[in-house]
Design a protein around this motif. Structure first.
Motif, PDB file in Angstrom:
ATOM      1  N   GLU A   1     -21.668   8.916  21.466  1.00 39.13           N
ATOM      2  CA  GLU A   1     -21.076   8.068  20.416  1.00 39.13           C
ATOM      3  C   GLU A   1     -20.673   8.899  19.196  1.00 39.13           C
ATOM      4  O   GLU A   1     -19.566   8.764  18.672  1.00 39.13           O
ATOM      5  CB  GLU A   1     -22.067   6.990  19.967  1.00 39.13           C
ATOM      6  CG  GLU A   1     -22.453   5.962  21.024  1.00 39.13           C
ATOM      7  CD  GLU A   1     -21.287   5.097  21.483  1.00 39.13           C
ATOM      8  OE1 GLU A   1     -20.194   5.195  20.893  1.00 39.13           O
ATOM      9  OE2 GLU A   1     -21.457   4.335  22.445  1.00 39.13           O
TER      10      GLU A   1
ATOM     11  N   ASN B   1     -16.851   9.925  17.941  1.00 36.95           N
ATOM     12  CA  ASN B   1     -16.333   9.604  16.608  1.00 36.95           C
ATOM     13  C   ASN B   1     -15.693  10.821  15.949  1.00 36.95           C
ATOM     14  O   ASN B   1     -14.672  10.702  15.273  1.00 36.95           O
ATOM     15  CB  ASN B   1     -17.456   9.062  15.723  1.00 36.95           C
ATOM     16  CG  ASN B   1     -17.776   7.609  16.028  1.00 36.95           C
ATOM     17  OD1 ASN B   1     -17.071   6.959  16.796  1.00 36.95           O
ATOM     18  ND2 ASN B   1     -18.855   7.108  15.447  1.00 36.95           N
TER      19      ASN B   1
ATOM     20  N   TYR C   1     -12.024  10.400  14.797  1.00 35.30           N
ATOM     21  CA  TYR C   1     -11.766  10.153  13.380  1.00 35.30           C
ATOM     22  C   TYR C   1     -11.661  11.414  12.525  1.00 35.30           C
ATOM     23  O   TYR C   1     -11.084  11.380  11.444  1.00 35.30           O
ATOM     24  CB  TYR C   1     -12.828   9.214  12.794  1.00 35.30           C
ATOM     25  CG  TYR C   1     -12.916   7.905  13.550  1.00 35.30           C
ATOM     26  CD1 TYR C   1     -11.855   7.004  13.522  1.00 35.30           C
ATOM     27  CD2 TYR C   1     -14.029   7.596  14.317  1.00 35.30           C
ATOM     28  CE1 TYR C   1     -11.913   5.818  14.234  1.00 35.30           C
ATOM     29  CE2 TYR C   1     -14.098   6.402  15.035  1.00 35.30           C
ATOM     30  CZ  TYR C   1     -13.033   5.518  14.983  1.00 35.30           C
ATOM     31  OH  TYR C   1     -13.090   4.363  15.689  1.00 35.30           O
TER      32      TYR C   1
ATOM     33  N   GLY D   1     -20.500   2.063  18.142  1.00 33.35           N
ATOM     34  CA  GLY D   1     -20.960   3.451  18.260  1.00 33.35           C
ATOM     35  C   GLY D   1     -22.100   3.795  17.317  1.00 33.35           C
ATOM     36  O   GLY D   1     -23.196   4.164  17.754  1.00 33.35           O
TER      37      GLY D   1
END
Ligand SMILES: Nc1ncnc2c1ncn2[C@@H]1O[C@H](COP(=O)(O)OP(=O)(O)OP(=O)(O)O)[C@@H](O)[C@H]1O
Ligand SMILES: [Mg+2]
Lengths: 135, 305
Positions: free
Chosen positions: A48, A52, A56, A106
């Motif tokens: 998770e 990310n 991101y 997440g």
């Protein structure tokens, strides 16, 4: 010198790195004595956080360390990036919040999986998440 | 502190500051650079002799002799060596210098000269240079200091070459993984209207997308009513994988097919619960047999309509 133990430091920049980070985490978890289900859970949490980073921040790294405390051992994973950071951490930690059109599970999911969870972020300066799971 | 990311050998994009950091990590100081540059002319004199010994040494091994079978190849690499030695002792360690080190590392990697051969040969080379310095430079102490300075640079060289090896290997592995993830996901028609998709391995976003597309095409071409997604072969899930599965199911529904998921292992189930994925939305039915029973039920319900 800890910085040069590259076997435990995984650069995260693409999908394949997410898998690599997850696998390294699972291996250290096994070494430290986490049960098989717990190894899988920790791998999911790492997945998770690393995902990310790819989604991101674009680029970052995961540091996976075996830690010990009187009578117990555990795995400490630090995932960090220098991306845009998170404006509202509280919102990001709540179920269903996503700016990426995903499930938004997440961060809160990873938090439920581990024993200790710590997130730090300043907008514009990236994110650092530390998770710890005891054996 | 220096991280693997900073050691990353992409020098074209390295800033002056980053190069400075690399040099200072290896404790290469101005004094070292000056010391080395001061013997530039001396080293010009002995470089031919060192290079000759170097190739005499490696050519006494069959593998290397095969590699330099033609006289012209040998001459070319000898010239390259001489140029390398010139650069090493020129005292200018800039972007161009590092980019050149990377290029050489790549050539070695492609030629199949692994780290053991490379470092072994480098050690022989440094040894010869040390002996020459002892003979040609004023005092043994001065020669020793010079050699220490050269060693710093040589080690940085080796570190960069190793980094290039690792990166080349990673690129190869990644290409292989991509290839695997592009393997067509088998979509099996069990009977008219019923499709089975065995999902194996890791579902990264690239693979999940091709799976979704393959599925939707099959639903259309095989006029499927029910889809059984068996994930027995999936060892790890996260919220993204769950999201991909949910989206695939929704898309299938839009095309008139029901989806059923089977083969969720206890660990995968626990992970999904902990993450917080709504189990009912995934429409799971234990093992494949239970899944097929449910598929039959849905299809007969349709026929009665
Ligand atoms: N490393 C990061 N850098 C910047 N923003 C982030 C980072 N990690 C998370 N976020 C922000 O926090 C939000 C919540 O993250 P979380 O992982 O919980 O959900 P998601 O990634 O959107 O969806 P899911 O993980 O369920 O697929 C993200 O949508 C994003 O806006
Ligand atoms: Mg996420």
């Amino acid at each position: 010198m800890a910085d040069l133990r590259s076997s435990l430091r995984v650069t995260i920049a693409r999908d394949a790195d997410v898998v690599a980070a997850r696998q390294r985490g699972r291996a250290v978890a096994a070494e430290v004595g986490l049960s098989r289900p717990d190894q899988a859970l920790l791998a999911t949490a790492i997945s998770e956080l690393a995902r990310n980073v790819v989604n991101y921040a674009g680029r970052g790294e995961a540091l996976i360390e075996a830690v010990s405390q009187v009578g117990r051992r555990g795995v400490l994973v630090t995932v960090s990036d220098n991306g845009p950071g998170i404006d509202n951490i509280e919102a990001a930690l709540s179920d269903g919040f996503s700016t990426g059109g995903s499930l938004g599970l997440g961060l809160p999911g990873a938090r439920r999986i581990v024993d200790e969870f710590d997130i730090e972020s300043k907008p514009g300066e990236g994110v650092r998440v530390r998770i710890l799971k005891w054996a | 502190m220096l991280t693997a990311q900073q050691l990353n050998s992409d020098f074209e994009s390295k800033t002056e500051g980053e190069i400075k950091k690399l040099l200072s990590w290896s404790a290469i100081e101005d004094a070292d650079v000056e010391r080395i540059a001061s013997i530039a002319s001396v080293s010009e004199d002995f470089s031919d002799a060192v290079i000759q010994k170097f190739y005499d040494h490696i050519l006494s091994f069959e593998e290397a002799a095969d590699m330099f079978a033609s006289e012209s190849t040998l001459e070319r690499v000898k010239r390259g060596q001489k140029e390398y030695f010139r650069q090493l002792t020129a005292g200018v360690y800039d972007q161009k210098y590092f980019a050149e080190r990377k290029r050489i590392g790549q050539i070695h990697e492609t030629a199949g000269i692994g780290p053991a051969l490379y470092i072994g040969a480098y050690a022989f080379y440094l040894n010869q240079v040390g002996l020459e310095l002892l003979e040609r430079v004023g005092s043994p102490e001065e020669a020793f200091r010079l050699h220490l300075s050269l060693l710093k640079l040589a080690h940085l060289d080796m570190a960069l070459a190793l980094q290039t090896y690792v990166e080349a290997r990673e690129t190869t592995i990644e290409a292989q993984q991509r290839e695997m993830s592009e393997l067509p996901t088998p979509v099996l028609q069990v009977k008219a209207g019923l499709l089975l998709v065995p999902v194996v391995g890791t579902l990264d976003s690239h693979r999940a997308r091709s799976l979704t597309i393959a599925l939707l095409e099959s639903i259309q071409s095989m006029r499927a009513r029910v889809l059984v997604l068996d994930i027995t072969g999936v060892s790890a899930v996260d919220s993204m994988v769950a999201n991909h599965l949910l989206q695939t199911m929704t898309a299938a529904r839009l095309m008139g097919a029901h989806s059923i998921i089977t083969g969720i292992s206890p660990t995968v189930a626990e992970a999904l619960v902990k993450i917080g994925v709504d189990a009912t939305s995934l429409n799971t039915f234990g093992d494949l047999e239970r899944g097929f029973e449910e598929a039959e039920r849905i299809m007969s319900a349709h026929r009665e309509e």
